[in-house]
Scaffold this active site. Structure first.
Site, PDB file in Angstrom:
ATOM      1  N   VAL A  84       1.652  -0.225   5.756  1.00 35.75           N
ATOM      2  CA  VAL A  84       1.384   0.701   4.644  1.00 35.75           C
ATOM      3  C   VAL A  84       0.209   0.164   3.834  1.00 35.75           C
ATOM      4  CG1 VAL A  84       2.307   1.676   2.506  1.00 35.75           C
ATOM      5  CG2 VAL A  84       3.817   1.367   4.490  1.00 35.75           C
ATOM      6  N   THR A  85      -0.908   0.880   3.853  1.00 40.57           N
ATOM      7  CA  THR A  85      -2.043   0.482   3.012  1.00 40.57           C
ATOM      8  C   THR A  85      -2.790   1.715   2.516  1.00 40.57           C
ATOM      9  OG1 THR A  85      -3.814   0.424   4.690  1.00 40.57           O
ATOM     10  CG2 THR A  85      -2.472  -1.559   4.507  1.00 40.57           C
ATOM     11  N   VAL A  86      -3.359   1.579   1.346  1.00 36.44           N
ATOM     12  CA  VAL A  86      -4.276   2.593   0.823  1.00 36.44           C
ATOM     13  C   VAL A  86      -5.493   1.826   0.297  1.00 36.44           C
ATOM     14  CG1 VAL A  86      -4.622   4.355  -0.967  1.00 36.44           C
ATOM     15  CG2 VAL A  86      -2.445   4.246   0.265  1.00 36.44           C
ATOM     16  N   ARG A  92      -3.657   5.187  -5.977  1.00 37.16           N
ATOM     17  CA  ARG A  92      -3.061   5.950  -7.083  1.00 37.16           C
ATOM     18  C   ARG A  92      -3.546   7.398  -7.136  1.00 37.16           C
ATOM     19  NH1 ARG A  92      -1.513   1.596  -6.011  1.00 37.16           N
ATOM     20  NH2 ARG A  92      -1.120  -0.121  -7.464  1.00 37.16           N
ATOM     21  N   GLY A  94      -1.789   9.370  -4.878  1.00 37.67           N
ATOM     22  CA  GLY A  94      -0.650  10.001  -4.220  1.00 37.67           C
ATOM     23  C   GLY A  94      -0.659   9.921  -2.698  1.00 37.67           C
ATOM     24  N   LEU A  95      -1.530   9.078  -2.117  1.00 37.70           N
ATOM     25  CA  LEU A  95      -1.589   9.024  -0.637  1.00 37.70           C
ATOM     26  C   LEU A  95      -0.333   8.408  -0.042  1.00 37.70           C
ATOM     27  CD1 LEU A  95      -5.320   8.214   0.187  1.00 37.70           C
ATOM     28  CD2 LEU A  95      -4.007  10.282   0.705  1.00 37.70           C
ATOM     29  N   LEU A  96       0.125   7.298  -0.624  1.00 41.20           N
ATOM     30  CA  LEU A  96       1.373   6.703  -0.120  1.00 41.20           C
ATOM     31  C   LEU A  96       2.510   7.725  -0.256  1.00 41.20           C
ATOM     32  CD1 LEU A  96       3.331   4.573   0.867  1.00 41.20           C
ATOM     33  CD2 LEU A  96       3.366   3.604  -1.443  1.00 41.20           C
ATOM     34  N   TYR A 125       8.537   0.532  -3.869  1.00 39.19           N
ATOM     35  CA  TYR A 125       9.330   1.483  -3.081  1.00 39.19           C
ATOM     36  C   TYR A 125      10.588   2.040  -3.738  1.00 39.19           C
ATOM     37  CZ  TYR A 125       6.162   0.039   0.588  1.00 39.19           C
ATOM     38  OH  TYR A 125       5.024  -0.207   1.313  1.00 39.19           O
ATOM     39  N   PHE A 417       8.519  -7.258   9.581  1.00 41.31           N
ATOM     40  CA  PHE A 417       7.864  -6.227  10.403  1.00 41.31           C
ATOM     41  C   PHE A 417       6.980  -5.367   9.534  1.00 41.31           C
ATOM     42  CE2 PHE A 417      12.098  -4.826   9.111  1.00 41.31           C
ATOM     43  CZ  PHE A 417      11.865  -3.584   8.562  1.00 41.31           C
TER      44      PHE A 417
HETATM   45  C1  LIG Z   1       0.955  -0.086  -2.343  1.00 44.38           C
HETATM   46  C2  LIG Z   1      -0.082   0.960  -1.988  1.00 44.38           C
HETATM   47  C3  LIG Z   1       0.098   1.359  -0.520  1.00 44.38           C
HETATM   48  C4  LIG Z   1       0.158   2.182  -2.899  1.00 44.38           C
HETATM   49  O1  LIG Z   1      -0.618   3.285  -2.456  1.00 44.38           O
HETATM   50  P1  LIG Z   1      -1.068   4.458  -3.426  1.00 44.38           P
HETATM   51  O2  LIG Z   1      -1.636   5.553  -2.581  1.00 44.38           O
HETATM   52  O3  LIG Z   1      -1.897   3.915  -4.511  1.00 44.38           O
HETATM   53  O4  LIG Z   1       0.309   4.948  -4.010  1.00 44.38           O
HETATM   54  P2  LIG Z   1       0.572   6.387  -4.656  1.00 44.38           P
HETATM   55  O5  LIG Z   1      -0.678   6.856  -5.346  1.00 44.38           O
HETATM   56  O6  LIG Z   1       1.156   7.313  -3.650  1.00 44.38           O
HETATM   57  O7  LIG Z   1       1.652   5.997  -5.712  1.00 44.38           O
HETATM   58  C5  LIG Z   1       2.919   6.566  -5.842  1.00 44.38           C
HETATM   59  C6  LIG Z   1       3.562   5.988  -7.070  1.00 44.38           C
HETATM   60  O8  LIG Z   1       3.797   4.578  -6.860  1.00 44.38           O
HETATM   61  C7  LIG Z   1       3.192   3.809  -7.888  1.00 44.38           C
HETATM   62  N1  LIG Z   1       2.703   2.572  -7.254  1.00 44.38           N
HETATM   63  C8  LIG Z   1       1.879   2.484  -6.193  1.00 44.38           C
HETATM   64  N2  LIG Z   1       1.665   1.217  -5.869  1.00 44.38           N
HETATM   65  C9  LIG Z   1       2.357   0.470  -6.747  1.00 44.38           C
HETATM   66  C10 LIG Z   1       2.500  -0.920  -6.925  1.00 44.38           C
HETATM   67  N3  LIG Z   1       1.869  -1.816  -6.135  1.00 44.38           N
HETATM   68  N4  LIG Z   1       3.303  -1.353  -7.899  1.00 44.38           N
HETATM   69  C11 LIG Z   1       3.935  -0.450  -8.730  1.00 44.38           C
HETATM   70  N5  LIG Z   1       3.820   0.893  -8.606  1.00 44.38           N
HETATM   71  C12 LIG Z   1       3.027   1.338  -7.628  1.00 44.38           C
HETATM   72  C13 LIG Z   1       2.075   4.689  -8.403  1.00 44.38           C
HETATM   73  O9  LIG Z   1       1.721   4.321  -9.709  1.00 44.38           O
HETATM   74  C14 LIG Z   1       2.702   6.059  -8.324  1.00 44.38           C
HETATM   75  O10 LIG Z   1       3.591   6.216  -9.422  1.00 44.38           O
HETATM   76  P3  LIG Z   1       3.964   7.649  -9.993  1.00 44.38           P
HETATM   77  O11 LIG Z   1       4.618   8.407  -8.885  1.00 44.38           O
HETATM   78  O12 LIG Z   1       4.871   7.346 -11.133  1.00 44.38           O
HETATM   79  O13 LIG Z   1       2.649   8.272 -10.379  1.00 44.38           O
HETATM   80  C15 LIG Z   1      -1.523   0.453  -2.200  1.00 44.38           C
HETATM   81  O14 LIG Z   1      -1.671   0.065  -3.537  1.00 44.38           O
HETATM   82  C16 LIG Z   1      -1.907  -0.720  -1.325  1.00 44.38           C
HETATM   83  O15 LIG Z   1      -2.439  -0.525  -0.243  1.00 44.38           O
HETATM   84  N6  LIG Z   1      -1.656  -1.968  -1.767  1.00 44.38           N
HETATM   85  C17 LIG Z   1      -2.073  -3.168  -1.019  1.00 44.38           C
HETATM   86  C18 LIG Z   1      -1.316  -3.309   0.319  1.00 44.38           C
HETATM   87  C19 LIG Z   1       0.179  -3.266   0.135  1.00 44.38           C
HETATM   88  O16 LIG Z   1       0.746  -3.936  -0.701  1.00 44.38           O
HETATM   89  N7  LIG Z   1       0.835  -2.455   0.954  1.00 44.38           N
HETATM   90  C20 LIG Z   1       2.296  -2.360   0.975  1.00 44.38           C
HETATM   91  C21 LIG Z   1       2.792  -3.182   2.100  1.00 44.38           C
HETATM   92  S1  LIG Z   1       4.562  -3.235   2.134  1.00 44.38           S
END
Ligand SMILES: CC(C)(COP(=O)(O)OP(=O)(O)OC[C@H]1O[C@@H](n2cnc3c(N)ncnc32)[C@H](O)[C@@H]1OP(=O)(O)O)[C@@H](O)C(=O)NCCC(=O)NCCS
Length: 417
Positions: A84-86, A92, A94-96, A125, A417
């Site tokens: 899972v990465t964005v 932020r 909404g892609l995740l 999560y 994993f």
């Molecule tokens: C974690 C990650 C995938 C989030 O992706 P994103 O597209 O920014 O997430 P979204 O925009 O869909 O966010 C959905 C919600 O989660 C929250 N959120 C996202 N990442 C978060 C984080 N790291 N910590 C706390 N809240 C987070 C957002 O603020 C948003 O909140 P809302 O629904 O209240 O507005 C991205 O920040 C990332 O790639 N991080 C580095 C790699 C990583 O840690 N991946 C996860 C591996 S398990």
């Protein structure tokens, strides 16, 4: 042009993998093409998602079929989520959230009872209905303080048993059976595909993962059965030129039962030159520290959450496990995601359970994330009531739920994993 969020094609896989590496803050593209070929061969591409901005991959998400052991030893089909990465340029927006919603809906459609993942950060999560279902502890022991006579003969293993130093090929041949025996007695464990054994014995490992050959030691019972396996690497330390002070870093220790487990720890702690052992990520109630005459010599290096689960089908998941005692509980499960909610009556027993929709008033009202926390038996319902997260509608229901749900040994997931 808008963002295109969809399942990727095989030809897009190398670019997708590059985006995964970037997302995990790795810039190296060394061996990317070969890595992509090896991974693609073991990947169900229909479950690999990406977001594309003007053709560039800016978000990644993948899921795959997994089996999770629940208390009592049944193994249920779950949706394992990974990669899972964005990209920081697209975070932020909404892609995740979009990729997660589609994946969970598809998992529910396939009949998977839960989703699983290992979270990079605690805060990501919970909002999607996941809850921390297991945790791990890592210890480091200074053998010179442990009270063990680690220069003496290996003590404690049954007569006729033996430990053999084996090769990667033996591990690929014998490891799966040992793991299968561990997986039925260890709730929280997940299955290992044959490719797991390849990757963890150096076959097809990406150059970015910088593989070094470990030692493998196998435990054989007095009848010759392979019943345990430990993988460790050694860090040399001759800085004190008069005596070696090496560290053994265990990356896995799996066993069919406690006899093999004790024997393998005894072995690792008795290797000449080794004065420090690092256990790797173990169950919080692992036998290890209490095997030492002085358990205080085992210092906790890390303790953290590990496997997170997200219940997708409350009645089927709760009916798959066994319980510590006979009890009936009515649960009102709230799920904004629309997958696992409803009022259910659980008739639990040590032999198994039934869980069906019910119209009675609920004993406990809880969010799906909290059910996801308690379902493997690790979290206390009373604690979640005290935190204001679970509502106790009938006095004593939380205590009853704890006596019923909690397990004598804690859940543990040996894998990442
Ligand atoms: C974690 C990650 C995938 C989030 O992706 P994103 O597209 O920014 O997430 P979204 O925009 O869909 O966010 C959905 C919600 O989660 C929250 N959120 C996202 N990442 C978060 C984080 N790291 N910590 C706390 N809240 C987070 C957002 O603020 C948003 O909140 P809302 O629904 O209240 O507005 C991205 O920040 C990332 O790639 N991080 C580095 C790699 C990583 O840690 N991946 C996860 C591996 S398990």
């Amino acid at each position: 042009m808008g963002l295109d969020v969809r399942v990727i094609t095989e030809t897009e896989f190398p670019a997708w993998l590059k985006a995964v590496r970037r997302g995990f803050l790795k810039t190296s593209t060394e061996g990317l093409q070969e890595d992509a070929e090896v991974r693609l061969a073991r990947t169900d591409i229909s479950r690999v998602r990406g977001a594309f901005d003007d053709g560039r991959c800016v978000a990644t998400f993948r899921s795959f079929a997994q089996e999770l052991t629940v208390p009592g030893g049944a193994r249920v089909a779950v949706d394992a989520i990974s990669a899972v990465t964005v990209a920081p340029t697209h975070r932020r927006q909404g892609l995740l959230r979009r990729m997660m919603a589609t994946d969970l809906a598809e998992a529910k459609e396939r009949g998977e009872v839960a989703a699983t993942l290992i979270a990079a950060e605690y805060g990501i999560y919970g909002r999607f209905g996941f809850g921390r279902a297991t945790s791990f502890t890592e210890w480091e022991v200074d053998l010179t303080r442990s009270g063990l006579d680690h220069h003496g003969p290996l003590a404690g293993a049954p007569d006729g048993s033996r430990i053999e130093l084996v090769d990667a090929e033996d591990v690929r041949k014998l490891g799966p059976e040992i793991h299968a025996r561990l997986a039925v007695r260890q709730h929280g464990a997940v299955d290992r595909a044959p490719s797991w054994w390849d990757r963890h014995t150096g076959v097809g490992v990406s150059p970015v993962d910088k593989w070094t050959e470990p030692f493998y030691a196998l435990y054989r019972s007095p009848s010759g059965e392979p019943e345990g396996l430990v993988t460790y690497r050694v860090e040399d330390d001759w800085s004190d030129t008069k005596q070696p002070r090496d560290t053994a870093k265990v990356s896995q220790l799996i066993a069919a039962g406690p006899v093999a487990e004790r024997a393998l720890w005894g072995f690792v702690c008795s290797i000449d030159w080794i004065t420090t052992v690092r256990t790797g990520y173990r169950a919080p109630d692992d036998l290890f520290p209490l095997l030492l005459p002085d358990p205080r010599a085992a210092r906790v290096v890390t303790h953290a959450d590990w496997l997170w689960t997200r219940v997708l089908d409350t009645p089927r998941l709760l009916a798959a496990r066994t319980y510590a005692q006979e009890a009936t509980l009515v649960l009102d499960v709230r799920d904004p995601g629309g997958f696992a909610g409803g009022v259910f009556r659980l008739d639990a027993s040590p032999q198994g359970a039934q869980c069906v929709p019910d119209t009675r008033s609920a004993d406990l009202t809880l969010d799906v994330g909290d059910l996801s926390c308690v379902q493997l038996g690790d979290e206390s319902v009373e604690r979640l009531v005290a935190l204001g997260r679970i509502e106790e509608n009938r006095p004593g229901a939380a205590a009853l739920a704890d006596r019923t749900f909690r397990t004598a040994r804690r859940p543990w997931c040996p894998d990442i994993f």
